[in-house]
Write an enzyme that holds these catalytic residues in place. Structure first.
Site, PDB file in Angstrom:
ATOM      1  N   CYS A  80      46.325  80.956  24.893  1.00 46.68           N
ATOM      2  CA  CYS A  80      46.346  81.618  23.801  1.00 46.68           C
ATOM      3  C   CYS A  80      45.435  82.721  23.521  1.00 46.68           C
ATOM      4  CB  CYS A  80      46.098  80.479  22.554  1.00 46.68           C
ATOM      5  SG  CYS A  80      46.961  80.628  20.842  1.00 46.68           S
ATOM      6  N   HIS A 183      48.526  75.834  23.249  1.00 50.57           N
ATOM      7  CA  HIS A 183      46.335  74.490  23.192  1.00 50.57           C
ATOM      8  C   HIS A 183      46.979  73.503  24.495  1.00 50.57           C
ATOM      9  CE1 HIS A 183      44.084  77.127  20.728  1.00 50.57           C
ATOM     10  NE2 HIS A 183      45.641  77.704  19.742  1.00 50.57           N
ATOM     11  N   GLU A 185      45.430  72.539  25.529  1.00 45.98           N
ATOM     12  CA  GLU A 185      43.892  71.126  25.610  1.00 45.98           C
ATOM     13  C   GLU A 185      43.926  69.955  24.500  1.00 45.98           C
ATOM     14  OE1 GLU A 185      43.874  74.117  24.889  1.00 45.98           O
ATOM     15  OE2 GLU A 185      43.021  74.223  23.475  1.00 45.98           O
TER      16      GLU A 185
END
Ligand code: GLN
Length: 204
Positions: A80, A183, A185
Site C-alpha cells: 500500500c 494490506h 498483513e
C-alpha cells in the site's frame, strides 16, 4: 530460518507485518534509523501514509540509507503506502513527497477513491497456490502504468468513480522488489509474506 527481515517502523501498521513474519518463523527487526539496516536480508515497507513516511524517512536519515541498500540489492516488499514508496512515478502525490523510485510502475495515490471506498477482493496471485488471497484495500494506490520489466502477479477488476470499469495490477514484482496495493498483513494469510521470504531464500 537464518534470515532477518527488517520492517520499516516509522509509521503505519508495521506491528502486523512483524506478527506475520514471526508466524513464519522469520527473525524480524524494527527499522527506525540507519543502524537498524545492518545485517537485514530484506525490508518490508508497510502501509500507512506515504507522505508522513516520506517526512520521517528524511528526518531519520533512512531515505538515503535505504535507497543505498536497495541499490546494493536489498530485497524489499512494499505494501500500500510502501508500494508508493517503491514506485518510479507517483501521481496525485504531494509535491514534496519522496520515495525510492525503483519499481517501474506509475501509481495514483488514493486512486480507488476515498476511505469510504475501501473494499476487499479475492485474488488469484501468480506463484501462490491454494484458495484465492483475500485482499483488503484501504485508500489504496492504483497502478496506472507498468513497464515491461515488471511482472504483474495479480489484478483486480474495479468500477471507478468516473464509471469506467478497469482491470488493474495489484501485485507487481521486479528483480528483488515485490509490491502490492493492499494490506496482506491484516487477514491472517501468510502466503504473500512467504512469497517474499522465498524470493530472498532463493538467492541466499
Ligand atoms: N493513501 C495512503 C498513502 O497515500 C496509503 C494508504 C495505505 O497504506 N493504506 O500513503
Amino acid at each position: 530460518m537464518a534470515l532477518t527481515v527488517g520492517v520499516l517502523a516509522l509509521q503505519g501498521d508495521f506491528q502486523e507485518h512483524i506478527a506475520v513474519l514471526s508466524e513464519l518463523g522469520v527473525s524480524t527487526r524494527e527499522v527506525r534509523s540507519p543502524k537498524d539496516l545492518s545485517g537485514v536480508d530484506g525490508l518490508i515497507l508497510p502501509g500507512g501514509e506515504s507522505t508522513t513516511m516520506s517526512m520521517l524517512l528524511e528526518s531519520s536519515g533512512l531515505l538515503l540509507e535505504v535507497a543505498k541498500a536497495l541499490s546494493e540489492g536489498l530485497f524489499a516488499f512494499g505494501t500500500c503506502a510502501g508500494m508508493i514508496l517503491l514506485a518510479r512515478e507517483v501521481l496525485d502525490g504531494r509535491s514534496d513527497q519522496n520515495g525510492f523510485a525503483l519499481m517501474d510502475i506509475a501509481v495514483r495515490r488514493n486512486g480507488f477513491g476515498r476511505q469510504i471506498k475501501s473494499f476487499e477482493a479475492d485474488l488469484v496471485v501468480n506463484g501462490i497456490d491454494g484458495p484465492p488471497v483475500r485482499a483488503v484495500f484501504i485508500r489504496a494506490p492504483v497502478v496506472e502504468k507498468v513497464a515491461k520489466e515488471v511482472a504483474i502477479l495479480a489484478e483486480v477488476s474495479y468500477s471507478f468513480d468516473d464509471d469506467t470499469h478497469r482491470v488493474v495490477p495489484v501485485v507487481c514484482a521486479q528483480d528483488r522488489l515485490l509490491a502490492c496495493s493492499f494490506h496482506p498483513e491484516l487477514t491472517g494469510d501468510t502466503r504473500l509474506h512467504q512469497l517474499f521470504v522465498s524470493k530472498i531464500l532463493s538467492e541466499k
